[in-house]
Design an enzyme around this catalytic site. Structure first.
Site, PDB file in Angstrom:
ATOM      1  N   TYR A 124       3.637  31.891  10.681  1.00 32.97           N
ATOM      2  CA  TYR A 124       4.265  33.029  10.042  1.00 32.97           C
ATOM      3  C   TYR A 124       5.487  32.632  10.163  1.00 32.97           C
ATOM      4  O   TYR A 124       6.686  33.260   9.914  1.00 32.97           O
ATOM      5  CB  TYR A 124       4.236  33.762  11.334  1.00 32.97           C
ATOM      6  CG  TYR A 124       2.810  34.675  11.402  1.00 32.97           C
ATOM      7  CD1 TYR A 124       2.135  34.143  10.304  1.00 32.97           C
ATOM      8  CD2 TYR A 124       3.289  36.081  11.668  1.00 32.97           C
ATOM      9  CE1 TYR A 124       0.763  35.252  11.132  1.00 32.97           C
ATOM     10  CE2 TYR A 124       1.927  36.624  11.449  1.00 32.97           C
ATOM     11  CZ  TYR A 124       0.682  36.563  10.580  1.00 32.97           C
ATOM     12  OH  TYR A 124      -0.072  37.089  11.020  1.00 32.97           O
ATOM     13  N   LYS A 191      -6.562  26.925  19.105  1.00 34.04           N
ATOM     14  CA  LYS A 191      -7.186  26.191  19.032  1.00 34.04           C
ATOM     15  C   LYS A 191      -7.276  24.390  18.624  1.00 34.04           C
ATOM     16  O   LYS A 191      -7.316  24.090  17.602  1.00 34.04           O
ATOM     17  CB  LYS A 191      -7.705  26.683  17.482  1.00 34.04           C
ATOM     18  CG  LYS A 191      -9.016  26.340  16.384  1.00 34.04           C
ATOM     19  CD  LYS A 191      -9.841  27.407  16.846  1.00 34.04           C
ATOM     20  CE  LYS A 191     -11.689  26.899  15.738  1.00 34.04           C
ATOM     21  NZ  LYS A 191     -13.179  27.549  16.786  1.00 34.04           N
ATOM     22  N   ASP A 224     -11.825  31.509  19.308  1.00 34.02           N
ATOM     23  CA  ASP A 224     -12.699  32.492  18.679  1.00 34.02           C
ATOM     24  C   ASP A 224     -13.545  32.415  19.837  1.00 34.02           C
ATOM     25  O   ASP A 224     -14.150  34.227  20.073  1.00 34.02           O
ATOM     26  CB  ASP A 224     -13.300  31.626  17.734  1.00 34.02           C
ATOM     27  CG  ASP A 224     -13.488  30.191  18.142  1.00 34.02           C
ATOM     28  OD1 ASP A 224     -12.634  29.641  19.004  1.00 34.02           O
ATOM     29  OD2 ASP A 224     -14.286  29.360  17.453  1.00 34.02           O
ATOM     30  N   ASP A 248      -1.228  38.159  17.072  1.00 35.68           N
ATOM     31  CA  ASP A 248      -1.097  39.070  15.656  1.00 35.68           C
ATOM     32  C   ASP A 248      -2.413  39.416  16.099  1.00 35.68           C
ATOM     33  O   ASP A 248      -2.578  40.998  15.624  1.00 35.68           O
ATOM     34  CB  ASP A 248      -0.713  38.888  14.209  1.00 35.68           C
ATOM     35  CG  ASP A 248      -0.368  39.817  13.634  1.00 35.68           C
ATOM     36  OD1 ASP A 248       0.174  40.612  14.372  1.00 35.68           O
ATOM     37  OD2 ASP A 248      -0.020  39.393  12.063  1.00 35.68           O
TER      38      ASP A 248
END
Ligand code: NAD
Length: 362
Positions: A124, A191, A224, A248
């Site tokens: 972002y 991740k 995840d 987000d």
């Protein structure tokens, strides 16, 4: 004691919920001198920008702002008022408490999670290269030269920067928040198994910061896996700290766990007491001017603002009043009724008035 607070009216449903929120907060008895300013597509027509300088100047002067949602203009070259505001004011942390309130329809009970999302870096950051542009081709060629990796010529590229300084700041904030709010555990979400130099850096930095806070439990979870665990066993988690994009997405997931956007408040925190409080939801343009939508997310953001100002008693009182109106299920907007077409649903203003009545009883 009185406080100067900037009130950003926003657009779409923004002005309606801002006015109601202002009235409700005034009814807590805390003296606030509101400075009303504009942002969004309505002011864009007048001033040529959806984020006028005087709006920013007011936030900088007062340090504390309550912001109604604004529509992101499409195809104007202006990326997002929200992103710009966060970057201009150095609002590096976005805090979203997600708490179950009795009476809100949800598949879950007793959720009490806090999302601490990094607000300025990651995908972002706004560093993007459009497909077909000469600079994009140059970047594609450079990446091939430097790393031997092929990127297709017809690609668009978004860059994901994550820094040690940015990560230290956000993780430290998450632990400070946990300490101040008597929370027991901080989980870093990432991740790192795939993105070793960005998420890997985030994780290594988070682990280093966690060592400074031995009294608070720390763990890390891959994003995840976290998404699944939040749906299956949310009670295992407390404060979550995340890079911007995952923050987000999981903010909305957690808002879903507690019954949706109508009750999801947020705070954007910067240095030296700078803070902008806003609902998680957007400007819902289709409901503009209809006195229909739920004002609670912005009112709850106002409750977080009162806490930030140190007005803890008033904040507790306000939260109780909101909880009581929601629990009764009577003077609530359409989204809080079991049937969304329930004719007994009240409007935005009426729900605000019901909260004010409850405040008077506490
Ligand atoms: P949205 O949050 O405005 O709406 C999503 C859904 O939730 C819609 O069905 C809407 O009617 C409903 N909804 C939203 N707020 C509600 C409320 N208070 N009470 C009852 N129902 C409510 O999201 P969107 O439609 O994706 O976005 C609309 C615009 O808002 C876009 O331009 C987007 O960029 C912007 N946006 C702004 C912010 C912000 O200002 N912080 C946040 C998210 C989206």
């Amino acid at each position: 004691m009185s406080y100067n607070v900037t009130l950003i009216m926003g657009d779409g449903i923004g002005p309606e919920i801002a006015k109601v929120t202002q009235k409700v907060i005034d009814a807590t008895g805390v003296k606030i001198n509101w400075e009303e300013v504009e942002a969004g597509i309505d002011v864009m027509a007048k001033e040529g920008t959806p984020l006028p300088e005087k709006t920013l100047a007011s936030c900088r002067k007062n340090k504390v702002a309550l912001k109604a949602p604004v529509t992101t203009p499409v195809g104007t070259g202006f990326r997002s008022v929200n992103v710009a505001l966060r970057q201009q004011l150095g609002l590096y942390a976005c805090v979203r408490p997600c708490r179950s309130y009795e009476g809100v329809r949800s598949k879950y009970e007793n959720i009490d999670l806090v999302i601490v999302r990094e607000n300025t870096e990651d995908l972002y950051a706004g560093i993007e290269f459009e497909k077909g542009k000469p600079e994009t081709q140059k970047l594609i060629n450079t990446i091939k030269e430097l790393g031997g990796k092929n990127i297709k010529d017809d690609s668009g590229i978004s860059i994901k920067p994550i820094s040690v300084t940015g990560t230290e700041k956000i993780v430290d904030y998450a632990f400070q928040y946990a300490k101040a709010n008597k929370r027991k555990k901080v989980s870093a979400i990432h991740k790192a198994n795939i993105m070793k130099f960005t998420d890997g850096l985030f994780l290594a930095t988070a682990r280093a910061v966690a060592k400074k806070y031995p009294e608070i439990e720390f763990n890390d979870v891959i994003v995840d896996n976290m998404s699944m665990q939040l749906v299956q066993k949310p009670e295992l988690y407390d404060v979550l700290v995340l890079p911007n994009l995952y923050g987000d997405i999981l903010s909305d997931l957690c808002a879903g766990l507690v019954g949706g956007l109508g009750v999801a408040p947020g705070a954007n925190i910067g240095e030296n007491g700078m803070a902008v409080f806003e609902a998680t939801h957007g400007s819902a343009p289709k409901y503009k001017g209809l006195n229909k939508v739920n004002p609670c997310a912005l009112i709850l953001s106002g409750m977080l603002m009162l806490r930030h100002l140190g007005e803890l008693k008033a904040a507790d009182k306000l939260e109780k009043a909101i909880m009581s109106v929601i629990k009764s299920g009577k003077d609530v907007t359409y989204d809080m009724k079991p049937d969304r077409n329930d004719p007994t649903a009240v409007g935005t203003k009426e729900m605000g008035e019901a909260i004010i009545k409850e405040l008077a009883k506490i």
